[in-house]
Scaffold this motif. Structure first.
Motif, PDB file in Angstrom:
ATOM      1  N   UNK A  75      -1.033  -3.035  12.514  1.00 27.78           N
ATOM      2  CA  UNK A  75       0.251  -2.519  12.007  1.00 27.78           C
ATOM      3  C   UNK A  75       0.293  -0.998  12.111  1.00 27.78           C
ATOM      4  N   UNK A  76      -0.808  -0.337  11.779  1.00 25.32           N
ATOM      5  CA  UNK A  76      -0.849   1.132  11.841  1.00 25.32           C
ATOM      6  C   UNK A  76      -0.606   1.626  13.265  1.00 25.32           C
ATOM      7  N   UNK A  77      -1.236   0.978  14.244  1.00 26.11           N
ATOM      8  CA  UNK A  77      -1.058   1.381  15.643  1.00 26.11           C
ATOM      9  C   UNK A  77       0.352   1.065  16.125  1.00 26.11           C
ATOM     10  N   UNK A  78       0.913  -0.042  15.682  1.00 23.04           N
ATOM     11  CA  UNK A  78       2.277  -0.400  16.071  1.00 23.04           C
ATOM     12  C   UNK A  78       3.279   0.601  15.514  1.00 23.04           C
ATOM     13  N   UNK A  79       3.069   1.031  14.282  1.00 18.61           N
ATOM     14  CA  UNK A  79       3.944   2.052  13.680  1.00 18.61           C
ATOM     15  C   UNK A  79       3.839   3.380  14.438  1.00 18.61           C
TER      16      UNK A  79
END
Length: 292
Positions: free
Chosen positions: A20-24
């Motif tokens: 999720x952090x990388x997608x954000x």
């Protein structure tokens, strides 16, 4: 253009934070570059029994979270996310750390530039941590599907793709399990949808794999067969029929070489050869009729 990113989640507590952090991070880059006017992230929690739901809740202000009450399957989770997506384009990838999320913007841009309907991240031509039996299995499925259809795709089961929202309605009938992606590839290839590929690296999975190579490999094979049976029965049944006819010819020649004359053939051998020959002819004839 508007982009929706769908991430299916089932018991991914070890990797979901980083995913999720990388997608954000990629979302912010896309918006800063003004490649897209709108980018949303949809995480579909497919009835996880670990702490995945709790970990997702930390991001509830930044992403849309869909919690399914029970595990419905990989394909079912994706289809639920697709229906909720608001973007003109929909991207999806797995949450297990195997896919390079940083490549997703490039896939979306390439799809738009080449005016394709779907782009598949092919795991078979670059850095690859896939076990060898899965690598060669995926190679086989690529060749097999290409032989049964009018197009060519190397990685039929890749879980990283971008496609146009207009395709969503045609995906409803596809399987709810892990065989969703090969069935999706097979159906769209038979529908002559414009699909392109882009090579991506594939990393070692974080956590235990949910894929059983034998069982899921068989379901992948059956899914490809089922789509071919619907769209191109002559190629499918014709190929099987041809195999039976070739086998009949081989057995016939072996007996001629072994026994020299037809009079030395036993009734059992003759019946066996005739059975193969008739099965082959009937399969080809059935495929011919089914094509109409």
């Amino acid at each position: 253009m508007r982009l929706s990113i769908v991430i299916p989640v089932y018991n991914e507590e070890q990797s979901i934070d980083l995913t999720i952090a990388e997608t954000l991070k990629q979302k912010r880059k896309l918006l800063q570059k003004k490649d897209f006017s709108f980018v949303e992230i949809i995480a579909v929690n497919d009835g996880s029994t670990d702490s995945s739901q709790k970990l997702l809740k930390k991001f509830e202000k930044e992403i849309k979270i869909i919690n399914l009450k029970q595990n419905s399957g990989y394909g079912a989770a994706l289809k639920k996310g697709f229906i909720e997506a608001k973007g003109d384009l929909i991207a999806f990838f797995d949450a297990d750390g195997t896919y390079p999320i940083s490549e997703m913007p490039l896939l979306a841009q390439k799809l738009v530039i080449e005016k394709a309907d779907m782009i598949i991240g092919s795991r078979l031509s670059r850095q690859n941590a896939m076990p060898s039996h899965r690598y060669y299995g995926n190679k086989f499925f690529g060749y097999f599907l290409s032989a049964l259809s009018n197009g060519s795709i190397s990685d039929t089961a890749s879980g990283m793709r971008v496609f146009r929202k207009k395709l969503v309605s045609s995906l409803a009938s596809l399987p709810n399990g892990l065989d969703f992606t090969p069935a999706m590839t097979s159906m769209l290839l038979h529908e002559n949808v414009k699909m392109i590929e882009h090579p991506i690296p594939y990393y070692k999975r974080v956590g235990a794999s949910k894929l059983n190579s034998l069982n899921h490999g068989m379901s992948f094979f059956i899914s490809i067969i089922n789509q071919a049976k619907l769209y191109n029965p002559l190629k499918l049944f014709g190929a099987i029929g041809a195999v039976f006819i070739i086998l009949a010819g081989i057995f016939f020649l072996q007996n001629i070489i072994a026994y020299q004359t037809l009079t030395d053939f036993s009734i059992r051998r003759i019946l066996f050869i005739l059975m193969f020959l008739l099965v082959g002819i009937n399969l080809i004839f059935f495929g011919f009729l089914a094509n109409f």
